[in-house]
Design a protein around this motif. Structure first.
Motif, PDB file in Angstrom:
ATOM      1  N   ILE A   1      32.084  44.611  43.122  1.00 48.80           N
ATOM      2  CA  ILE A   1      31.985  46.060  43.245  1.00 48.80           C
ATOM      3  C   ILE A   1      30.995  46.355  44.367  1.00 48.80           C
ATOM      4  O   ILE A   1      29.848  45.907  44.322  1.00 48.80           O
ATOM      5  CB  ILE A   1      31.510  46.711  41.930  1.00 48.80           C
TER       6      ILE A   1
ATOM      7  N   TRP B   1      33.957  50.664  45.593  1.00 51.25           N
ATOM      8  CA  TRP B   1      35.286  50.078  45.667  1.00 51.25           C
ATOM      9  C   TRP B   1      35.217  48.621  45.233  1.00 51.25           C
ATOM     10  O   TRP B   1      34.164  48.019  45.203  1.00 51.25           O
ATOM     11  CB  TRP B   1      35.892  50.237  47.066  1.00 51.25           C
ATOM     12  N   GLN B   2      36.385  48.099  44.875  1.00 51.39           N
ATOM     13  CA  GLN B   2      36.500  46.709  44.454  1.00 51.39           C
ATOM     14  C   GLN B   2      36.978  45.876  45.632  1.00 51.39           C
ATOM     15  O   GLN B   2      37.817  46.323  46.412  1.00 51.39           O
ATOM     16  CB  GLN B   2      37.501  46.562  43.313  1.00 51.39           C
TER      17      GLN B   2
ATOM     18  N   GLN C   1      29.916  42.656  39.452  1.00 55.69           N
ATOM     19  CA  GLN C   1      31.233  42.051  39.428  1.00 55.69           C
ATOM     20  C   GLN C   1      31.996  42.614  38.248  1.00 55.69           C
ATOM     21  O   GLN C   1      31.432  42.841  37.173  1.00 55.69           O
ATOM     22  CB  GLN C   1      31.141  40.540  39.313  1.00 55.69           C
ATOM     23  N   SER C   2      33.277  42.873  38.453  1.00 57.05           N
ATOM     24  CA  SER C   2      34.159  43.366  37.400  1.00 57.05           C
ATOM     25  C   SER C   2      35.382  42.468  37.388  1.00 57.05           C
ATOM     26  O   SER C   2      36.223  42.550  38.288  1.00 57.05           O
ATOM     27  CB  SER C   2      34.551  44.820  37.669  1.00 57.05           C
TER      28      SER C   2
ATOM     29  N   TYR D   1      36.689  40.717  40.678  1.00 53.11           N
ATOM     30  CA  TYR D   1      36.349  41.517  41.857  1.00 53.11           C
ATOM     31  C   TYR D   1      34.862  41.820  41.965  1.00 53.11           C
ATOM     32  O   TYR D   1      34.172  41.987  40.969  1.00 53.11           O
ATOM     33  CB  TYR D   1      37.122  42.839  41.846  1.00 53.11           C
TER      34      TYR D   1
END
Length: 69
Positions: free
Chosen positions: A27, A37-38, A21-22, A25
């Motif tokens: 990942i 991709w997010q 997780q970023s 979002y």
């Protein structure tokens, strides 16, 4: 979510392997590798058996095409 879980992204119409997780979002990485991709977690759901199989076959076909002379 656990890393490696296969999820379906309803926005991109793709199955991806959860990586991390970023911020807000998730990942995801395509099955078999590729560019991450997010995705917004609210737009993800567990991939169905059929979606997981299709993603695996697509990845195997991509690998086969990559090694042909």
């Amino acid at each position: 979510m656990e890393p490696g879980t296969l999820l379906y992204d309803t926005v991109t119409d793709q199955v991806g392997e959860y990586q991390d997780q970023s911020g807000p979002y998730a990942i995801l990485r395509p099955v078999g590798g590729g560019r991450e991709w997010q995705a917004h977690p609210a737009m993800l759901r567990p991939a169905t058996d059929s979606e997981r199989i299709s993603a695996g076959v697509r990845a195997a076909n991509d690998r086969t095409r990559a090694v042909r002379p």
